[in-house]
Scaffold this motif. Structure first.
Motif, PDB file in Angstrom:
ATOM      1  N   ARG A   1       0.833  -1.302  -0.038  1.00  0.00           N
ATOM      2  CA  ARG A   1      -0.001   0.190   0.030  1.00  0.00           C
ATOM      3  C   ARG A   1       0.974   1.170  -0.182  1.00  0.00           C
ATOM      4  NH1 ARG A   1      -4.967  -1.886   4.166  1.00  0.00           N
ATOM      5  NH2 ARG A   1      -5.935  -3.240   2.848  1.00  0.00           N
ATOM      6  N   ILE A   2       1.918   1.233   0.494  1.00  0.00           N
ATOM      7  CA  ILE A   2       2.983   2.419   0.878  1.00  0.00           C
ATOM      8  C   ILE A   2       3.354   2.676  -0.822  1.00  0.00           C
ATOM      9  CG2 ILE A   2       5.407   3.225   1.305  1.00  0.00           C
ATOM     10  CD1 ILE A   2       4.591   1.821   4.255  1.00  0.00           C
ATOM     11  N   ASP A   3       3.747   1.290  -1.107  1.00  0.00           N
ATOM     12  CA  ASP A   3       4.361   1.264  -2.784  1.00  0.00           C
ATOM     13  C   ASP A   3       3.096   2.339  -3.709  1.00  0.00           C
ATOM     14  OD1 ASP A   3       6.516   0.269  -1.735  1.00  0.00           O
ATOM     15  OD2 ASP A   3       6.146  -1.755  -2.852  1.00  0.00           O
ATOM     16  N   PHE A   4       1.866   1.740  -3.412  1.00  0.00           N
ATOM     17  CA  PHE A   4       0.974   2.254  -4.365  1.00  0.00           C
ATOM     18  C   PHE A   4       0.685   3.739  -3.929  1.00  0.00           C
ATOM     19  CE2 PHE A   4      -3.676   3.409  -4.342  1.00  0.00           C
ATOM     20  CZ  PHE A   4      -4.037   3.022  -5.990  1.00  0.00           C
ATOM     21  N   LEU A   5       0.790   4.213  -2.866  1.00  0.00           N
ATOM     22  CA  LEU A   5       0.452   5.543  -2.522  1.00  0.00           C
ATOM     23  C   LEU A   5       1.607   6.303  -3.053  1.00  0.00           C
ATOM     24  CD1 LEU A   5      -1.316   7.682  -1.154  1.00  0.00           C
ATOM     25  CD2 LEU A   5      -0.400   7.003   1.226  1.00  0.00           C
ATOM     26  N   ALA A   6       2.760   6.069  -2.826  1.00  0.00           N
ATOM     27  CA  ALA A   6       3.899   6.589  -3.232  1.00  0.00           C
ATOM     28  C   ALA A   6       3.777   7.060  -4.775  1.00  0.00           C
ATOM     29  CB  ALA A   6       5.166   6.125  -3.073  1.00  0.00           C
ATOM     30  N   GLN A   7       3.526   5.930  -5.609  1.00  0.00           N
ATOM     31  CA  GLN A   7       3.243   6.061  -7.146  1.00  0.00           C
ATOM     32  C   GLN A   7       2.298   6.810  -7.388  1.00  0.00           C
ATOM     33  OE1 GLN A   7       5.817   4.681  -8.988  1.00  0.00           O
ATOM     34  NE2 GLN A   7       4.587   6.242 -10.626  1.00  0.00           N
ATOM     35  N   GLN A   8       1.177   6.875  -6.589  1.00  0.00           N
ATOM     36  CA  GLN A   8      -0.074   7.990  -6.960  1.00  0.00           C
ATOM     37  C   GLN A   8       0.261   9.216  -6.448  1.00  0.00           C
ATOM     38  OE1 GLN A   8      -2.149   5.737  -8.811  1.00  0.00           O
ATOM     39  NE2 GLN A   8      -3.606   6.849  -7.846  1.00  0.00           N
ATOM     40  N   CYS A   9       1.132   9.379  -5.619  1.00  0.00           N
ATOM     41  CA  CYS A   9       1.228  11.010  -5.103  1.00  0.00           C
ATOM     42  C   CYS A   9       2.657  11.317  -6.363  1.00  0.00           C
ATOM     43  CB  CYS A   9       1.978  10.743  -3.803  1.00  0.00           C
ATOM     44  SG  CYS A   9       0.796  10.566  -2.605  1.00  0.00           S
ATOM     45  N   ARG A  10       3.394  10.504  -6.647  1.00  0.00           N
ATOM     46  CA  ARG A  10       4.335  10.952  -7.718  1.00  0.00           C
ATOM     47  C   ARG A  10       3.736  11.184  -8.895  1.00  0.00           C
ATOM     48  NH1 ARG A  10       7.147   6.723  -7.457  1.00  0.00           N
ATOM     49  NH2 ARG A  10       8.792   7.649  -5.734  1.00  0.00           N
ATOM     50  N   ASP A  11       2.816  10.536  -9.487  1.00  0.00           N
ATOM     51  CA  ASP A  11       1.980  10.782 -10.874  1.00  0.00           C
ATOM     52  C   ASP A  11       1.250  12.035 -10.688  1.00  0.00           C
ATOM     53  OD1 ASP A  11       3.149   8.456 -11.651  1.00  0.00           O
ATOM     54  OD2 ASP A  11       1.587   7.250 -11.398  1.00  0.00           O
ATOM     55  N   PHE A  12       0.430  12.177  -9.539  1.00  0.00           N
ATOM     56  CA  PHE A  12      -0.296  13.204  -9.327  1.00  0.00           C
ATOM     57  C   PHE A  12       0.484  14.710  -9.341  1.00  0.00           C
ATOM     58  CE2 PHE A  12      -4.657  13.955  -7.450  1.00  0.00           C
ATOM     59  CZ  PHE A  12      -4.905  15.423  -7.824  1.00  0.00           C
ATOM     60  N   ALA A  13       1.615  14.548  -8.438  1.00  0.00           N
ATOM     61  CA  ALA A  13       2.367  15.691  -8.525  1.00  0.00           C
ATOM     62  C   ALA A  13       3.026  16.028  -9.660  1.00  0.00           C
ATOM     63  CB  ALA A  13       3.554  15.434  -7.356  1.00  0.00           C
ATOM     64  N   ALA A  14       3.395  15.091 -10.385  1.00  0.00           N
ATOM     65  CA  ALA A  14       4.040  15.410 -11.833  1.00  0.00           C
ATOM     66  C   ALA A  14       2.895  16.052 -12.922  1.00  0.00           C
ATOM     67  CB  ALA A  14       4.538  14.070 -12.445  1.00  0.00           C
ATOM     68  N   HIS A  15       1.747  15.421 -12.839  1.00  0.00           N
ATOM     69  CA  HIS A  15       0.746  16.019 -13.616  1.00  0.00           C
ATOM     70  C   HIS A  15       0.593  17.619 -13.108  1.00  0.00           C
ATOM     71  CE1 HIS A  15      -3.162  16.261 -15.567  1.00  0.00           C
ATOM     72  NE2 HIS A  15      -3.526  17.019 -14.480  1.00  0.00           N
ATOM     73  N   LYS A  16       0.690  17.807 -11.940  1.00  0.00           N
ATOM     74  CA  LYS A  16       0.429  19.272 -11.458  1.00  0.00           C
ATOM     75  C   LYS A  16       1.454  20.242 -11.729  1.00  0.00           C
ATOM     76  CE  LYS A  16      -3.769  19.459  -9.625  1.00  0.00           C
ATOM     77  NZ  LYS A  16      -4.972  20.281 -10.168  1.00  0.00           N
ATOM     78  N   ASP A  17       2.678  19.698 -11.603  1.00  0.00           N
ATOM     79  CA  ASP A  17       4.040  20.330 -11.415  1.00  0.00           C
ATOM     80  C   ASP A  17       4.339  20.717 -13.181  1.00  0.00           C
ATOM     81  OD1 ASP A  17       4.632  20.416  -8.823  1.00  0.00           O
ATOM     82  OD2 ASP A  17       5.872  18.619  -9.019  1.00  0.00           O
ATOM     83  N   LYS A  18       3.661  19.831 -13.940  1.00  0.00           N
ATOM     84  CA  LYS A  18       3.879  20.485 -15.381  1.00  0.00           C
ATOM     85  C   LYS A  18       3.512  21.927 -15.775  1.00  0.00           C
ATOM     86  CE  LYS A  18       1.230  17.118 -17.167  1.00  0.00           C
ATOM     87  NZ  LYS A  18       0.678  16.406 -18.225  1.00  0.00           N
ATOM     88  N   ASN A  19       2.693  22.610 -14.939  1.00  0.00           N
ATOM     89  CA  ASN A  19       2.311  24.070 -15.109  1.00  0.00           C
ATOM     90  C   ASN A  19       2.778  24.796 -13.947  1.00  0.00           C
ATOM     91  OD1 ASN A  19       0.240  23.480 -17.117  1.00  0.00           O
ATOM     92  ND2 ASN A  19      -0.969  22.272 -15.740  1.00  0.00           N
ATOM     93  N   LEU A  20       3.750  24.295 -13.388  1.00  0.00           N
ATOM     94  CA  LEU A  20       4.400  25.066 -12.121  1.00  0.00           C
ATOM     95  C   LEU A  20       5.036  26.316 -12.823  1.00  0.00           C
ATOM     96  CD1 LEU A  20       5.065  25.585  -9.168  1.00  0.00           C
ATOM     97  CD2 LEU A  20       7.200  23.966  -9.509  1.00  0.00           C
ATOM     98  N   TRP A  21       5.661  26.122 -14.054  1.00  0.00           N
ATOM     99  CA  TRP A  21       6.355  27.263 -14.803  1.00  0.00           C
ATOM    100  C   TRP A  21       5.478  28.644 -14.850  1.00  0.00           C
ATOM    101  CZ3 TRP A  21       4.547  29.082 -19.282  1.00  0.00           C
ATOM    102  CH2 TRP A  21       3.681  28.379 -20.119  1.00  0.00           C
ATOM    103  N   LYS A  22       4.091  28.482 -14.993  1.00  0.00           N
ATOM    104  CA  LYS A  22       3.060  29.486 -15.114  1.00  0.00           C
ATOM    105  C   LYS A  22       3.176  30.341 -13.767  1.00  0.00           C
ATOM    106  CE  LYS A  22       0.128  26.639 -18.270  1.00  0.00           C
ATOM    107  NZ  LYS A  22      -1.101  26.330 -18.637  1.00  0.00           N
ATOM    108  N   CYS A  23       3.343  29.443 -12.754  1.00  0.00           N
ATOM    109  CA  CYS A  23       3.201  30.235 -11.459  1.00  0.00           C
ATOM    110  C   CYS A  23       4.408  31.275 -11.298  1.00  0.00           C
ATOM    111  CB  CYS A  23       2.999  29.401 -10.183  1.00  0.00           C
ATOM    112  SG  CYS A  23       1.716  28.094 -10.427  1.00  0.00           S
ATOM    113  N   PHE A  24       5.551  30.939 -11.991  1.00  0.00           N
ATOM    114  CA  PHE A  24       6.777  31.917 -11.952  1.00  0.00           C
ATOM    115  C   PHE A  24       6.798  32.828 -12.932  1.00  0.00           C
ATOM    116  CE2 PHE A  24       7.892  28.362  -9.163  1.00  0.00           C
ATOM    117  CZ  PHE A  24       8.920  28.906  -8.370  1.00  0.00           C
ATOM    118  N   ASN A  25       5.941  32.746 -13.956  1.00  0.00           N
ATOM    119  CA  ASN A  25       5.870  33.661 -14.937  1.00  0.00           C
ATOM    120  C   ASN A  25       5.770  35.246 -14.491  1.00  0.00           C
ATOM    121  OD1 ASN A  25       6.747  31.998 -16.913  1.00  0.00           O
ATOM    122  ND2 ASN A  25       4.854  32.149 -18.113  1.00  0.00           N
TER     123      ASN A  25
END
Length: 416
Positions: free
Chosen positions: A14-38
Motif C-alpha cells: 500500500r505504501i508503494d501504491f500510495l507513493a506512486q500515486q503521489c508521484r504521478d499526481f504531483a508530476a501532473h500538477k508540476d507540469k504547470n508550475l512554470w506558469k506560477c513563476f512567469n
C-alpha cells in the motif's frame, strides 16, 4: 500493524501504491508550475537533510545515511522539489565490475563512463576513511557487506546529486520569472553549483545566489535574547541612519522600514566604492544581519552574484528576503510527521546509534519523502496561527496557483 492486524507485505504494498500515486499526481500538477513563476519575483531555499537508516546485519556497526534535498518557495511554502541520493535500481558491485572492464578507474572521475553513483569499493573506502576513529583494527579489516548499503541499490555521488536536484528545479520553474533569488544553507559548493547551472540568468541579472549562515541549536532563551538585541540594533540604526534610510526609501521606492535600513547601511558601506568592490565584499565578507530573527539568529548573507548592475534598493530587497526559514520549517514538519525522519537516540554503551523508528530499507526514505511532499503541498492547509477562518486557509499549492482547492485522499487514490 499489530492493532489493525495488517500483514507487513500488505502494508508495504500500500505504501508503494500510495507513493506512486503521489508521484504521478504531483508530476501532473508540476507540469504547470512554470506558469506560477512567469513574471514573478520568487525566492527559493534549498537545503539537505541527512536521514539515517539502520544496519541489517548482526555485524554491521554503521548507520546508512540517505540525503534528502528540498527546495521551497519562500512566500507560498510550496515544495518545488524533494529528492534523495539513493538509486534503488543500480547495483554498485555490478557497476564496479563494468568500470574495471572499461578502464574507468584510470580516468578522472569527470571523464568516466560511470560517474553518477558510487562504485562498491570506493563507497566502502570513503566510509572507512570517515569513521577511522570509531573502528578497531579488527573492524577495519572487515570486508564484503560490512560497509555497503544494506540490501539493494547504490548511493548517488554528492556533487551529482546536488547538480541533478538544482537542474530539476530549473526545469520545473521555467525561465519566465522576472527575478529569482536562490538561498542555500552554509554550503558554498552548492551555491557555486547553482550559479553555474543558472549562468545565463546570472549574467542577465535575473538570478541571484545567496549563501545564508546562521547560528543553530540555540535554546529559546538565547534566541529570545538575540531578538531583543536585534530590536535594539534596529532602533539605534533608525536614529543613526534615519535620514539616509528616508532618502533611500524615496529614491528606490522601498516601502518596508527594514529594507530602507538595509539600503542605508549598504550606501554607507559601499556608496563610494567601485562596483567590483561591492560584489567582492558581499561575496567574501558577507552582509551581517543585525536585526536578529528567532528562526535565524546571528545571520550572515553571502551574495555571490552581485555584478554591480543592481541598485542599492534592489540589493536591499534581495538581502531582506534571503532566508532559509521555509525549508527549515519543512524539515521540522518532516521530522514530526514521519518518525523515521526523526533524530535517533545514542545508546549508553558504544558509539554507534540505533534508530528505533528508522527504516531498514533505504528505498523507503524516497517513498516517504514523495508522499510527504505531496501531502504538504496539496493536502495540508495553513495553520490557525495566521488568524484566517478555517474556510479561508490554503495549501501551498493553492497559494502558488497550482490548485483551486484542497486535494483529499479519495482524489489521490482515484487519480489515473
Amino acid at each position: 500493524m499489530e492493532i489493525a492486524e495488517v500483514p507487513a507485505d500488505r502494508l508495504y504494498n500500500r505504501i508503494d501504491f500510495l507513493a506512486q500515486q503521489c508521484r504521478d499526481f504531483a508530476a501532473h500538477k508540476d507540469k504547470n508550475l512554470w506558469k506560477c513563476f512567469n513574471g514573478q519575483d520568487r525566492v527559493l531555499s534549498t537545503d539537505v537533510q541527512a536521514i539515517l537508516a539502520n544496519w541489517r546485519h548482526a555485524k554491521r556497526i554503521l548507520n546508512v545515511p540517505i540525503h534528502h534535498a528540498v527546495t521551497v518557495e519562500r512566500d507560498t511554502g510550496y515544495v518545488v522539489a524533494a529528492t534523495t541520493d539513493y538509486d534503488a535500481v543500480e547495483d554498485p558491485v555490478e557497476i564496479e565490475r563494468e568500470m574495471h572492464r572499461l578502464g574507468d578507474f584510470a580516468d578522472p572521475r569527470a571523464w568516466r563512463r560511470h560517474g553518477r553513483v558510487w562504485a562498491y569499493d570506493e563507497y566502502r573506502d570513503s566510509l572507512v576513511r570517515g569513521i577511522q576513529s570509531l573502528l578497531s583494527e579488527e573492524k577495519k579489516a572487515f570486508s564484503s557487506n560490512t560497509f555497503d548499503i544494506p540490501g539493494k541499490g547504490a548511493r548517488v555521488r554528492g556533487d551529482i546529486f546536488q547538480a541533478a536536484h538544482v537542474m530539476l528545479v530549473k526545469k520545473l520553474i521555467g525561465s519566465g520569472y522576472d527575478q529569482l533569488l536562490h538561498c542555500v544553507d552554509g554550503d558554498k559548493g552548492l551555491a557555486k553549483l547553482s550559479a553555474s547551472i543558472f549562468a545565463k540568468e546570472v549574467l542577465a541579472g535575473r538570478m541571484h545566489v545567496a549563501d545564508v549562515h546562521f547560528t543553530k541549536e540555540l535554546g529559546n532563551r538565547k534566541r529570545d535574547k538575540l531578538v531583543r538585541v536585534g530590536e535594539a540594533a534596529m532602533a539605534a540604526d533608525q536614529v543613526i541612519l534615519g535620514q539616509l534610510a528616508a532618502t533611500a526609501g524615496a529614491t528606490y521606492g522601498l516601502t518596508y522600514p527594514v529594507a530602507r535600513l538595509v539600503a542605508a547601511r549598504l550606501l554607507r558601506d559601499y556608496g563610494a566604492a567601485f562596483t567590483g568592490d561591492r560584489g567582492q565584499g558581499l561575496a567574501t565578507a558577507g552582509y551581517n544581519w543585525r536585526y536578529h530573527r528567532k528562526e535565524e539568529p546571528e545571520k550572515s548573507i553571502y551574495l555571490l552574484t552581485d555584478r554591480g548592475d543592481l541598485s542599492f534598493g534592489d540589493l536591499a530587497n534581495l538581502l531582506t528576503r534571503a532566508s532559509m526559514a521555509p525549508v527549515d520549517k519543512y524539515f521540522a514538519q518532516a521530522r514530526r510527521r514521519i518518525k523515521a525522519f526523526d533524530r535517533g537516540s545514542r545508546p549508553t554503551a558504544g558509539k554507534t546509534t540505533w534508530y528505533v523508528n528508522a527504516f531498514y530499507d533505504p528505498e523507503m526514505v524516497d517513498k516517504a519523502a514523495t508522499i510527504l511532499r505531496f501531502y504538504y503541498n496539496f493536502m495540508l492547509p495553513e495553520s490557525a496561527d495566521g488568524g484566517k477562518p478555517k474556510s479561508q486557509r490554503q495549501t501551498p499549492a493553492m497559494k502558488i496557483g497550482l490548485a483551486k482547492g484542497r486535494v483529499y485522499v479519495r482524489d489521490v487514490l482515484s487519480f489515473s
